[in-house]
Design a protein around this motif. Structure first.
Motif, mmCIF file in Angstrom:
data_model
loop_
_atom_site.group_PDB
_atom_site.id
_atom_site.type_symbol
_atom_site.label_atom_id
_atom_site.label_comp_id
_atom_site.label_asym_id
_atom_site.label_seq_id
_atom_site.Cartn_x
_atom_site.Cartn_y
_atom_site.Cartn_z
ATOM 1 N N VAL A 256 -69.611 -12.922 79.734
ATOM 2 C CA VAL A 256 -70.080 -12.094 80.845
ATOM 3 C C VAL A 256 -69.349 -12.485 82.125
ATOM 4 O O VAL A 256 -68.862 -13.605 82.268
ATOM 5 N N ASP A 257 -69.294 -11.531 83.055
ATOM 6 C CA ASP A 257 -68.715 -11.814 84.366
ATOM 7 C C ASP A 257 -69.548 -12.853 85.096
ATOM 8 O O ASP A 257 -70.771 -12.912 84.929
ATOM 9 N N ILE A 258 -68.887 -13.632 85.922
ATOM 10 C CA ILE A 258 -69.589 -14.592 86.776
ATOM 11 C C ILE A 258 -70.016 -13.833 88.025
ATOM 12 O O ILE A 258 -69.192 -13.258 88.727
ATOM 13 N N GLU A 259 -71.306 -13.822 88.289
ATOM 14 C CA GLU A 259 -71.864 -13.037 89.393
ATOM 15 C C GLU A 259 -71.648 -13.679 90.759
ATOM 16 O O GLU A 259 -71.383 -13.012 91.740
ATOM 17 N N GLU A 260 -71.779 -14.997 90.828
ATOM 18 C CA GLU A 260 -71.741 -15.704 92.112
ATOM 19 C C GLU A 260 -70.339 -16.232 92.415
ATOM 20 O O GLU A 260 -69.722 -16.886 91.574
ATOM 21 N N ASP A 261 -69.848 -15.968 93.628
ATOM 22 C CA ASP A 261 -68.539 -16.469 94.047
ATOM 23 C C ASP A 261 -68.478 -17.992 93.992
ATOM 24 O O ASP A 261 -67.467 -18.567 93.587
ATOM 25 N N GLU A 262 -69.562 -18.636 94.394
ATOM 26 C CA GLU A 262 -69.600 -20.106 94.412
ATOM 27 C C GLU A 262 -69.437 -20.673 93.002
ATOM 28 O O GLU A 262 -68.704 -21.640 92.796
ATOM 29 N N GLU A 263 -70.101 -20.060 92.031
ATOM 30 C CA GLU A 263 -69.986 -20.506 90.641
ATOM 31 C C GLU A 263 -68.551 -20.306 90.143
ATOM 32 O O GLU A 263 -67.973 -21.190 89.500
ATOM 33 N N TRP A 264 -67.953 -19.144 90.470
ATOM 34 C CA TRP A 264 -66.589 -18.863 90.046
ATOM 35 C C TRP A 264 -65.628 -19.897 90.630
ATOM 36 O O TRP A 264 -64.744 -20.392 89.940
ATOM 37 N N GLU A 265 -65.812 -20.224 91.914
ATOM 38 C CA GLU A 265 -64.954 -21.213 92.583
ATOM 39 C C GLU A 265 -65.049 -22.576 91.903
ATOM 40 O O GLU A 265 -64.041 -23.249 91.717
ATOM 41 N N LYS A 266 -66.257 -22.992 91.534
ATOM 42 C CA LYS A 266 -66.440 -24.291 90.867
ATOM 43 C C LYS A 266 -65.679 -24.338 89.544
ATOM 44 O O LYS A 266 -65.025 -25.323 89.222
ATOM 45 N N VAL A 267 -65.769 -23.249 88.783
ATOM 46 C CA VAL A 267 -65.106 -23.206 87.487
ATOM 47 C C VAL A 267 -63.584 -23.169 87.677
ATOM 48 O O VAL A 267 -62.846 -23.874 86.993
ATOM 49 N N ALA A 268 -63.112 -22.345 88.616
ATOM 50 C CA ALA A 268 -61.676 -22.253 88.888
ATOM 51 C C ALA A 268 -61.133 -23.605 89.336
ATOM 52 O O ALA A 268 -60.056 -24.031 88.895
ATOM 53 N N ASP A 269 -61.864 -24.306 90.199
ATOM 54 C CA ASP A 269 -61.439 -25.629 90.655
ATOM 55 C C ASP A 269 -61.399 -26.629 89.502
ATOM 56 O O ASP A 269 -60.470 -27.433 89.393
ATOM 57 N N ALA A 270 -62.414 -26.582 88.635
ATOM 58 C CA ALA A 270 -62.464 -27.503 87.493
ATOM 59 C C ALA A 270 -61.293 -27.254 86.549
ATOM 60 O O ALA A 270 -60.674 -28.197 86.045
ATOM 61 N N TRP A 271 -60.966 -25.988 86.318
ATOM 62 C CA TRP A 271 -59.851 -25.675 85.431
ATOM 63 C C TRP A 271 -58.527 -26.096 86.059
ATOM 64 O O TRP A 271 -57.670 -26.671 85.402
ATOM 65 N N GLU A 272 -58.367 -25.843 87.346
ATOM 66 C CA GLU A 272 -57.147 -26.236 88.050
ATOM 67 C C GLU A 272 -56.963 -27.750 87.990
ATOM 68 O O GLU A 272 -55.860 -28.250 87.748
ATOM 69 N N GLU A 273 -58.053 -28.479 88.174
ATOM 70 C CA GLU A 273 -58.005 -29.945 88.100
ATOM 71 C C GLU A 273 -57.591 -30.396 86.700
ATOM 72 O O GLU A 273 -56.768 -31.300 86.545
ATOM 73 N N LEU A 274 -58.127 -29.743 85.681
ATOM 74 C CA LEU A 274 -57.795 -30.070 84.300
ATOM 75 C C LEU A 274 -56.310 -29.801 84.018
ATOM 76 O O LEU A 274 -55.627 -30.620 83.415
ATOM 77 N N VAL A 275 -55.804 -28.681 84.511
ATOM 78 C CA VAL A 275 -54.397 -28.329 84.320
ATOM 79 C C VAL A 275 -53.498 -29.348 85.028
ATOM 80 O O VAL A 275 -52.473 -29.775 84.490
ATOM 81 N N MET A 276 -53.891 -29.777 86.221
ATOM 82 C CA MET A 276 -53.118 -30.769 86.968
ATOM 83 C C MET A 276 -53.068 -32.086 86.206
ATOM 84 O O MET A 276 -52.003 -32.700 86.108
ATOM 85 N N LYS A 277 -54.208 -32.529 85.658
ATOM 86 C CA LYS A 277 -54.248 -33.775 84.897
ATOM 87 C C LYS A 277 -53.356 -33.692 83.674
ATOM 88 O O LYS A 277 -52.636 -34.626 83.348
ATOM 89 N N GLU A 278 -53.419 -32.552 82.960
ATOM 90 C CA GLU A 278 -52.592 -32.388 81.766
ATOM 91 C C GLU A 278 -51.111 -32.378 82.135
ATOM 92 O O GLU A 278 -50.286 -32.892 81.409
ATOM 93 N N GLY A 279 -50.787 -31.797 83.285
ATOM 94 C CA GLY A 279 -49.397 -31.776 83.761
ATOM 95 C C GLY A 279 -48.884 -33.155 84.085
ATOM 96 O O GLY A 279 -47.729 -33.487 83.836
ATOM 97 N N GLU A 280 -49.754 -34.012 84.636
ATOM 98 C CA GLU A 280 -49.370 -35.383 84.968
ATOM 99 C C GLU A 280 -49.154 -36.212 83.714
ATOM 100 O O GLU A 280 -48.323 -37.119 83.695
ATOM 101 N N GLU A 281 -49.902 -35.902 82.649
ATOM 102 C CA GLU A 281 -49.804 -36.667 81.415
ATOM 103 C C GLU A 281 -48.582 -36.285 80.597
ATOM 104 O O GLU A 281 -48.166 -37.030 79.725
ATOM 105 N N SER A 282 -48.006 -35.107 80.824
ATOM 106 C CA SER A 282 -46.858 -34.655 80.021
ATOM 107 C C SER A 282 -45.581 -35.358 80.414
ATOM 108 O O SER A 282 -45.321 -35.711 81.471
#
Length: 88
Positions: free
Chosen positions: A62-88
């Motif tokens: 389902v779509d994420i209704e709240e902007d704040e919730e979407w931002e938290k998830v986007a930030d968490a994913w971006e952080e995860l991608v950054m960590k994986e990039g550092e490990e490569s």
């Protein structure tokens, strides 16, 4: 729950089907979210959808209704991608 890099088909409000690659599934504050990329479009813009259950207990995205919730998830994913990039 779909596996990473699996292609899933979602149906929009106009009953049109769209294929997406599951890039990642992550948990943020007790909820699970799917990071999806459209298969047909030339874009790097991911779509974030939240896992929910229907009345029969089946998984739904389902779509994420709240902007704040979407931002938290986007930030968490971006952080995860950054960590994986550092490990490569």
């Amino acid at each position: 729950m779909p596996e990473h890099d699996e292609v899933i088909t979602l149906v929009d409000e106009e009953n049109q089907e769209h294929d997406f690659t599951v890039v990642d599934v992550l948990e943020v504050e007790g909820s699970e979210y799917a990071i999806l990329l459209p298969v047909q479009e030339d874009t790097d813009e991911a779509i974030i959808l939240k896992f929910a259950k229907d009345e029969d207990g089946n998984d739904l995205l389902v779509d994420i209704e709240e902007d704040e919730e979407w931002e938290k998830v986007a930030d968490a994913w971006e952080e995860l991608v950054m960590k994986e990039g550092e490990e490569s």
